[in-house]
Design a protein around this motif. Structure first.
Motif, PDB file in Angstrom:
ATOM      1  N   SER A  40       0.834  -1.206   0.000  1.00 51.10           N
ATOM      2  CA  SER A  40       0.000   0.000   0.000  1.00 51.10           C
ATOM      3  C   SER A  40       0.868   1.255   0.000  1.00 51.10           C
ATOM      4  O   SER A  40       2.051   1.219   0.344  1.00 51.10           O
ATOM      5  CB  SER A  40      -0.904   0.014   1.229  1.00 51.10           C
ATOM      6  N   ALA A  41       0.222   2.348  -0.360  1.00 50.92           N
ATOM      7  CA  ALA A  41       0.905   3.643  -0.322  1.00 50.92           C
ATOM      8  C   ALA A  41       1.297   3.993   1.115  1.00 50.92           C
ATOM      9  O   ALA A  41       2.351   4.587   1.346  1.00 50.92           O
ATOM     10  CB  ALA A  41       0.010   4.723  -0.913  1.00 50.92           C
ATOM     11  N   GLU A  42       0.478   3.595   2.055  1.00 48.84           N
ATOM     12  CA  GLU A  42       0.780   3.860   3.467  1.00 48.84           C
ATOM     13  C   GLU A  42       2.024   3.087   3.911  1.00 48.84           C
ATOM     14  O   GLU A  42       2.877   3.627   4.610  1.00 48.84           O
ATOM     15  CB  GLU A  42      -0.418   3.491   4.365  1.00 48.84           C
ATOM     16  N   ASP A  43       2.120   1.829   3.501  1.00 50.91           N
ATOM     17  CA  ASP A  43       3.316   1.041   3.821  1.00 50.91           C
ATOM     18  C   ASP A  43       4.559   1.666   3.186  1.00 50.91           C
ATOM     19  O   ASP A  43       5.618   1.743   3.810  1.00 50.91           O
ATOM     20  CB  ASP A  43       3.172  -0.403   3.333  1.00 50.91           C
ATOM     21  N   ALA A  44       4.420   2.111   1.938  1.00 47.90           N
ATOM     22  CA  ALA A  44       5.553   2.731   1.251  1.00 47.90           C
ATOM     23  C   ALA A  44       5.985   3.998   1.982  1.00 47.90           C
ATOM     24  O   ALA A  44       7.188   4.255   2.137  1.00 47.90           O
ATOM     25  CB  ALA A  44       5.193   3.048  -0.193  1.00 47.90           C
ATOM     26  N   GLU A  45       5.040   4.759   2.434  1.00 45.69           N
ATOM     27  CA  GLU A  45       5.370   5.991   3.155  1.00 45.69           C
ATOM     28  C   GLU A  45       6.070   5.673   4.476  1.00 45.69           C
ATOM     29  O   GLU A  45       7.034   6.340   4.848  1.00 45.69           O
ATOM     30  CB  GLU A  45       4.097   6.815   3.403  1.00 45.69           C
ATOM     31  N   THR A  46       5.633   4.629   5.157  1.00 46.10           N
ATOM     32  CA  THR A  46       6.273   4.217   6.411  1.00 46.10           C
ATOM     33  C   THR A  46       7.718   3.807   6.168  1.00 46.10           C
ATOM     34  O   THR A  46       8.598   4.102   6.973  1.00 46.10           O
ATOM     35  CB  THR A  46       5.492   3.046   7.045  1.00 46.10           C
ATOM     36  N   MET A  47       7.973   3.151   5.050  1.00 47.87           N
ATOM     37  CA  MET A  47       9.304   2.634   4.737  1.00 47.87           C
ATOM     38  C   MET A  47      10.164   3.625   3.953  1.00 47.87           C
ATOM     39  O   MET A  47      11.321   3.334   3.670  1.00 47.87           O
ATOM     40  CB  MET A  47       9.161   1.341   3.926  1.00 47.87           C
ATOM     41  N   ARG A  48       9.623   4.771   3.630  1.00 49.56           N
ATOM     42  CA  ARG A  48      10.288   5.709   2.720  1.00 49.56           C
ATOM     43  C   ARG A  48      11.702   6.096   3.158  1.00 49.56           C
ATOM     44  O   ARG A  48      12.632   6.090   2.355  1.00 49.56           O
ATOM     45  CB  ARG A  48       9.428   6.965   2.565  1.00 49.56           C
ATOM     46  N   GLN A  49      11.891   6.443   4.423  1.00 54.88           N
ATOM     47  CA  GLN A  49      13.212   6.864   4.889  1.00 54.88           C
ATOM     48  C   GLN A  49      14.230   5.733   4.768  1.00 54.88           C
ATOM     49  O   GLN A  49      15.370   5.953   4.349  1.00 54.88           O
ATOM     50  CB  GLN A  49      13.140   7.360   6.324  1.00 54.88           C
ATOM     51  N   LEU A  50      13.824   4.520   5.127  1.00 55.04           N
ATOM     52  CA  LEU A  50      14.733   3.378   5.002  1.00 55.04           C
ATOM     53  C   LEU A  50      15.093   3.112   3.539  1.00 55.04           C
ATOM     54  O   LEU A  50      16.249   2.862   3.215  1.00 55.04           O
ATOM     55  CB  LEU A  50      14.101   2.136   5.623  1.00 55.04           C
ATOM     56  N   ALA A  51      14.093   3.174   2.658  1.00 61.08           N
ATOM     57  CA  ALA A  51      14.351   2.948   1.232  1.00 61.08           C
ATOM     58  C   ALA A  51      15.247   4.037   0.662  1.00 61.08           C
ATOM     59  O   ALA A  51      16.153   3.756  -0.134  1.00 61.08           O
ATOM     60  CB  ALA A  51      13.024   2.889   0.466  1.00 61.08           C
ATOM     61  N   PHE A  52      15.022   5.284   1.076  1.00 65.59           N
ATOM     62  CA  PHE A  52      15.836   6.402   0.612  1.00 65.59           C
ATOM     63  C   PHE A  52      17.304   6.163   0.965  1.00 65.59           C
ATOM     64  O   PHE A  52      18.198   6.284   0.132  1.00 65.59           O
ATOM     65  CB  PHE A  52      15.322   7.690   1.253  1.00 65.59           C
ATOM     66  N   ASN A  53      17.547   5.778   2.211  1.00 69.77           N
ATOM     67  CA  ASN A  53      18.899   5.503   2.682  1.00 69.77           C
ATOM     68  C   ASN A  53      19.509   4.316   1.934  1.00 69.77           C
ATOM     69  O   ASN A  53      20.652   4.371   1.479  1.00 69.77           O
ATOM     70  CB  ASN A  53      18.868   5.243   4.184  1.00 69.77           C
ATOM     71  N   GLN A  54      18.748   3.252   1.770  1.00 67.10           N
ATOM     72  CA  GLN A  54      19.234   2.067   1.070  1.00 67.10           C
ATOM     73  C   GLN A  54      19.582   2.388  -0.378  1.00 67.10           C
ATOM     74  O   GLN A  54      20.557   1.878  -0.922  1.00 67.10           O
ATOM     75  CB  GLN A  54      18.191   0.948   1.120  1.00 67.10           C
ATOM     76  N   GLY A  55      18.800   3.248  -0.999  1.00 66.08           N
ATOM     77  CA  GLY A  55      19.089   3.651  -2.369  1.00 66.08           C
ATOM     78  C   GLY A  55      20.454   4.302  -2.488  1.00 66.08           C
ATOM     79  O   GLY A  55      21.195   4.060  -3.450  1.00 66.08           O
ATOM     80  N   PHE A  56      20.812   5.105  -1.503  1.00 60.86           N
ATOM     81  CA  PHE A  56      22.121   5.742  -1.549  1.00 60.86           C
ATOM     82  C   PHE A  56      23.248   4.740  -1.325  1.00 60.86           C
ATOM     83  O   PHE A  56      24.318   4.880  -1.910  1.00 60.86           O
ATOM     84  CB  PHE A  56      22.194   6.919  -0.571  1.00 60.86           C
ATOM     85  N   TYR A  57      23.025   3.710  -0.521  1.00 60.80           N
ATOM     86  CA  TYR A  57      24.025   2.640  -0.409  1.00 60.80           C
ATOM     87  C   TYR A  57      24.277   2.036  -1.790  1.00 60.80           C
ATOM     88  O   TYR A  57      25.417   1.814  -2.186  1.00 60.80           O
ATOM     89  CB  TYR A  57      23.550   1.534   0.542  1.00 60.80           C
ATOM     90  N   ASN A  58      23.201   1.763  -2.525  1.00 60.10           N
ATOM     91  CA  ASN A  58      23.344   1.198  -3.863  1.00 60.10           C
ATOM     92  C   ASN A  58      24.061   2.158  -4.800  1.00 60.10           C
ATOM     93  O   ASN A  58      24.898   1.737  -5.602  1.00 60.10           O
ATOM     94  CB  ASN A  58      21.973   0.819  -4.425  1.00 60.10           C
ATOM     95  N   LEU A  59      23.758   3.441  -4.696  1.00 63.26           N
ATOM     96  CA  LEU A  59      24.431   4.426  -5.531  1.00 63.26           C
ATOM     97  C   LEU A  59      25.927   4.468  -5.238  1.00 63.26           C
ATOM     98  O   LEU A  59      26.749   4.496  -6.161  1.00 63.26           O
ATOM     99  CB  LEU A  59      23.816   5.814  -5.323  1.00 63.26           C
ATOM    100  N   PHE A  60      26.296   4.443  -3.970  1.00 59.85           N
ATOM    101  CA  PHE A  60      27.717   4.512  -3.615  1.00 59.85           C
ATOM    102  C   PHE A  60      28.472   3.271  -4.078  1.00 59.85           C
ATOM    103  O   PHE A  60      29.617   3.373  -4.535  1.00 59.85           O
ATOM    104  CB  PHE A  60      27.895   4.733  -2.111  1.00 59.85           C
ATOM    105  N   LEU A  61      27.858   2.094  -3.997  1.00 64.80           N
ATOM    106  CA  LEU A  61      28.487   0.888  -4.535  1.00 64.80           C
ATOM    107  C   LEU A  61      28.669   1.017  -6.041  1.00 64.80           C
ATOM    108  O   LEU A  61      29.717   0.646  -6.591  1.00 64.80           O
ATOM    109  CB  LEU A  61      27.652  -0.353  -4.220  1.00 64.80           C
ATOM    110  N   ALA A  62      27.660   1.548  -6.718  1.00 64.76           N
ATOM    111  CA  ALA A  62      27.753   1.742  -8.163  1.00 64.76           C
ATOM    112  C   ALA A  62      28.880   2.707  -8.510  1.00 64.76           C
ATOM    113  O   ALA A  62      29.649   2.460  -9.446  1.00 64.76           O
ATOM    114  CB  ALA A  62      26.420   2.275  -8.702  1.00 64.76           C
ATOM    115  N   LEU A  63      28.992   3.785  -7.763  1.00 62.56           N
ATOM    116  CA  LEU A  63      30.038   4.765  -8.044  1.00 62.56           C
ATOM    117  C   LEU A  63      31.432   4.174  -7.836  1.00 62.56           C
ATOM    118  O   LEU A  63      32.349   4.458  -8.611  1.00 62.56           O
ATOM    119  CB  LEU A  63      29.849   6.013  -7.185  1.00 62.56           C
TER     120      LEU A  63
END
Length: 127
Positions: A40-63
């Motif tokens: 749900s959109a509500e679940d996504a919003e609850t997890m948003r900060q964690l996903a945002f942070n995890q995305g940057f981990y992936n970006l740094f590995l890519a870089l």
């Protein structure tokens, strides 16, 4: 073989940039929620900060992997191989953690880990 390894490392980096975009930019969009199995959109919003942070981990590995490829191509072979192998080995490690923590994530782990196993740099995928 080195060129094949560099191509695969660049492909792994590109894939992780794509995951960064999904996790850090498009997380709450319905298509992205479906990719990650967020109900749900509500679940996504609850997890948003964690996903945002995890995305940057992936970006740094890519870089790291991409910088390694660039360094090898510009003649800095030792530093470049060190970065490319380190970055992609960490990607493989993350894929292994994913599948070992949840067997239903096998497909995602294969996608995340497949680019890391190339024949020119046998470790860490040697049989």
């Amino acid at each position: 073989m080195l060129i094949a390894g560099l191509i695969l490392a660049a492909a792994a980096a590109a894939f992780h940039v794509f995951i960064f975009v999904l996790e850090s930019v498009r997380w709450t969009e319905p298509a992205t929620r479906r990719v990650f199995g967020v109900r749900s959109a509500e679940d996504a919003e609850t997890m948003r900060q964690l996903a945002f942070n995890q995305g940057f981990y992936n970006l740094f590995l890519a870089l790291a992997a991409l910088l390694g490829v660039i360094l090898v191509l510009t003649g800095q072979r030792t530093a470049g191989l060190t970065l490319a192998v380190t970055g992609t080995a960490m990607m493989l490690g993350a894929a292994l953690v994913l599948v070992l923590s949840d067997r239903s994530k096998l497909r995602a782990a294969v996608l995340q880990g497949v680019f890391r196993c190339w024949r020119s740099w046998h470790w860490p995928c040697r049989r």
